[in-house]
Design a protein around this motif. Structure first.
Motif, short mmCIF file in Angstrom:
data_model
loop_
_atom_site.label_atom_id
_atom_site.label_comp_id
_atom_site.label_asym_id
_atom_site.label_seq_id
_atom_site.Cartn_x
_atom_site.Cartn_y
_atom_site.Cartn_z
N VAL A 1 0.85 -1.20 0.00
CA VAL A 1 0.00 0.00 0.00
C VAL A 1 0.88 1.24 0.00
CG1 VAL A 1 -1.64 1.34 1.37
CG2 VAL A 1 -1.98 -1.12 1.08
N LEU A 2 1.88 1.26 0.84
CA LEU A 2 2.77 2.42 0.91
C LEU A 2 3.55 2.60 -0.39
CD1 LEU A 2 3.92 2.14 4.60
CD2 LEU A 2 2.46 3.91 3.61
N ARG A 3 3.88 1.51 -1.06
CA ARG A 3 4.57 1.60 -2.36
C ARG A 3 3.67 2.31 -3.37
NH1 ARG A 3 9.32 1.90 -4.86
NH2 ARG A 3 8.35 3.15 -6.43
N ILE A 4 2.41 1.91 -3.41
CA ILE A 4 1.47 2.53 -4.35
C ILE A 4 1.26 4.00 -4.01
CG2 ILE A 4 -0.94 2.51 -5.10
CD1 ILE A 4 -0.75 -0.61 -4.86
N LEU A 5 1.09 4.30 -2.73
CA LEU A 5 0.93 5.71 -2.32
C LEU A 5 2.18 6.51 -2.65
CD1 LEU A 5 -0.90 5.28 1.10
CD2 LEU A 5 -1.88 6.02 -1.08
N ASN A 6 3.35 5.91 -2.47
CA ASN A 6 4.60 6.59 -2.79
C ASN A 6 4.68 6.88 -4.29
OD1 ASN A 6 7.21 7.58 -1.81
ND2 ASN A 6 8.06 5.94 -3.07
N ASP A 7 4.20 5.96 -5.10
CA ASP A 7 4.17 6.19 -6.55
C ASP A 7 3.26 7.38 -6.89
OD1 ASP A 7 5.91 4.08 -6.95
OD2 ASP A 7 4.36 2.68 -7.64
N ILE A 8 2.13 7.48 -6.19
CA ILE A 8 1.23 8.62 -6.43
C ILE A 8 1.90 9.92 -6.01
CG2 ILE A 8 -0.93 9.70 -5.66
CD1 ILE A 8 -2.16 6.87 -5.66
N MET B 255 -4.54 10.96 -0.95
CA MET B 255 -3.17 11.36 -1.30
C MET B 255 -3.17 12.31 -2.50
SD MET B 255 -0.02 11.27 -0.46
CE MET B 255 0.35 9.87 0.57
N ILE B 256 -4.06 12.08 -3.45
CA ILE B 256 -4.12 12.95 -4.63
C ILE B 256 -4.51 14.36 -4.25
CG2 ILE B 256 -5.42 13.40 -6.77
CD1 ILE B 256 -5.54 10.33 -7.14
N VAL B 257 -5.46 14.53 -3.35
CA VAL B 257 -6.01 15.86 -3.06
C VAL B 257 -5.41 16.52 -1.82
CG1 VAL B 257 -8.18 15.32 -4.20
CG2 VAL B 257 -7.98 14.98 -1.73
N ILE B 258 -4.58 15.82 -1.08
CA ILE B 258 -4.10 16.36 0.19
C ILE B 258 -3.29 17.65 0.02
CG2 ILE B 258 -1.90 15.09 0.42
CD1 ILE B 258 -2.99 14.51 3.38
N ASP B 259 -2.69 17.83 -1.14
CA ASP B 259 -1.91 19.04 -1.39
C ASP B 259 -2.75 20.13 -2.08
OD1 ASP B 259 -2.15 17.90 -3.89
OD2 ASP B 259 0.00 17.96 -4.35
N LYS B 260 -4.06 19.91 -2.13
CA LYS B 260 -5.01 20.87 -2.72
C LYS B 260 -4.83 21.06 -4.22
CE LYS B 260 -6.61 21.84 1.41
NZ LYS B 260 -7.38 20.81 1.99
N ASP B 261 -4.17 20.09 -4.84
CA ASP B 261 -3.96 20.12 -6.28
C ASP B 261 -4.24 18.73 -6.84
OD1 ASP B 261 -2.74 21.43 -8.79
OD2 ASP B 261 -1.58 19.57 -8.60
N ILE B 262 -4.99 18.69 -7.91
CA ILE B 262 -5.28 17.42 -8.57
C ILE B 262 -4.39 17.34 -9.80
CG2 ILE B 262 -7.02 16.02 -9.72
CD1 ILE B 262 -9.12 17.46 -7.98
N ASN B 263 -3.44 16.42 -9.76
CA ASN B 263 -2.50 16.28 -10.86
C ASN B 263 -2.95 15.15 -11.78
OD1 ASN B 263 0.12 14.77 -11.93
ND2 ASN B 263 0.51 16.97 -11.83
N TYR B 264 -2.90 15.42 -13.05
CA TYR B 264 -3.33 14.46 -14.06
C TYR B 264 -2.61 13.11 -13.91
CZ TYR B 264 -3.89 12.32 -18.67
OH TYR B 264 -4.15 11.45 -19.69
N ASN B 265 -1.29 13.15 -13.70
CA ASN B 265 -0.52 11.91 -13.59
C ASN B 265 -0.92 11.11 -12.36
OD1 ASN B 265 0.93 12.36 -15.97
ND2 ASN B 265 2.44 13.60 -14.89
N GLU B 266 -1.25 11.80 -11.27
CA GLU B 266 -1.69 11.10 -10.06
C GLU B 266 -3.03 10.41 -10.30
OE1 GLU B 266 0.47 14.04 -6.79
OE2 GLU B 266 -1.66 14.29 -7.21
N VAL B 267 -3.94 11.10 -10.96
CA VAL B 267 -5.25 10.52 -11.25
C VAL B 267 -5.11 9.34 -12.22
CG1 VAL B 267 -7.53 10.95 -12.28
CG2 VAL B 267 -6.47 12.68 -10.79
N LYS B 268 -4.25 9.49 -13.21
CA LYS B 268 -4.00 8.41 -14.16
C LYS B 268 -3.47 7.17 -13.43
CE LYS B 268 -1.07 8.58 -17.76
NZ LYS B 268 -0.30 9.14 -18.88
N LEU B 269 -2.57 7.38 -12.49
CA LEU B 269 -2.02 6.27 -11.72
C LEU B 269 -3.09 5.64 -10.83
CD1 LEU B 269 0.46 4.61 -11.04
CD2 LEU B 269 1.09 6.34 -9.36
N TYR B 270 -3.92 6.47 -10.20
CA TYR B 270 -5.03 5.98 -9.38
C TYR B 270 -5.92 5.05 -10.21
CZ TYR B 270 -9.52 6.15 -6.88
OH TYR B 270 -10.70 5.82 -6.25
N ASN B 271 -6.31 5.51 -11.39
CA ASN B 271 -7.18 4.71 -12.25
C ASN B 271 -6.50 3.43 -12.71
OD1 ASN B 271 -9.40 6.43 -12.05
ND2 ASN B 271 -8.71 7.69 -13.74
N ALA B 272 -5.20 3.48 -12.99
CA ALA B 272 -4.48 2.29 -13.42
C ALA B 272 -4.40 1.26 -12.29
CB ALA B 272 -3.07 2.67 -13.89
#
Length: 133
Positions: free
Chosen positions: A12-19, A81-98
């Protein structure tokens, strides 16, 4: 999530770290959230060594084998993790969906659920689009 095995916690932490690293900008709030999760998992201080040594494909394989309810909790952590910095990054969302697709998690990240946050990455910020029109 004490139901997770040690290997699943590292996965889980590996995946979160990737995000966290998907946008090439690591913010303190993201690191703090990772550390908060590691504390809740009751991991030793050097947990990042094991996280960094786990290949993402191995992490996905471990998460894929988990029960549906745990995978949904992991999806919630990824979303936070995607929204915690108040910014939604396309690459983070793409990784989430993958990750969701690879692990058979019935979740989609919907940027419309987070009004007022900024957008970054290779898509257009809707506010900037309105200024052009």
């Amino acid at each position: 999530m004490e139901e997770l095995t040690y290997n699943a916690k590292i996965a889980v932490l590996r995946i979160l770290n990737d995000i966290v690293n998907a946008d090439s900008i690591v913010k303190d709030v993201e690191v703090d959230y990772m550390n908060e999760i590691a504390r809740s998992f009751e991991l030793a201080e050097d947990f990042m060594n094991e996280v960094n040594n786990l290949v993402t494909l191995q992490a996905l394989s471990i998460v894929r084998a988990l029960p549906t309810d745990l995978k949904e909790k992991i999806a919630q952590m990824m979303g936070k993790m995607i929204v915690i910095d108040k910014d939604i990054n396309y690459n983070e969302v793409k990784l989430y969906n993958a990750v969701c697709e690879s692990c058979n998690i019935e979740k989609d990240f919907n940027i419309e659920d987070y009004p007022g946050l900024t957008f970054s990455g290779p898509f257009v910020n809707p506010e900037d689009l309105m200024n052009i029109i």
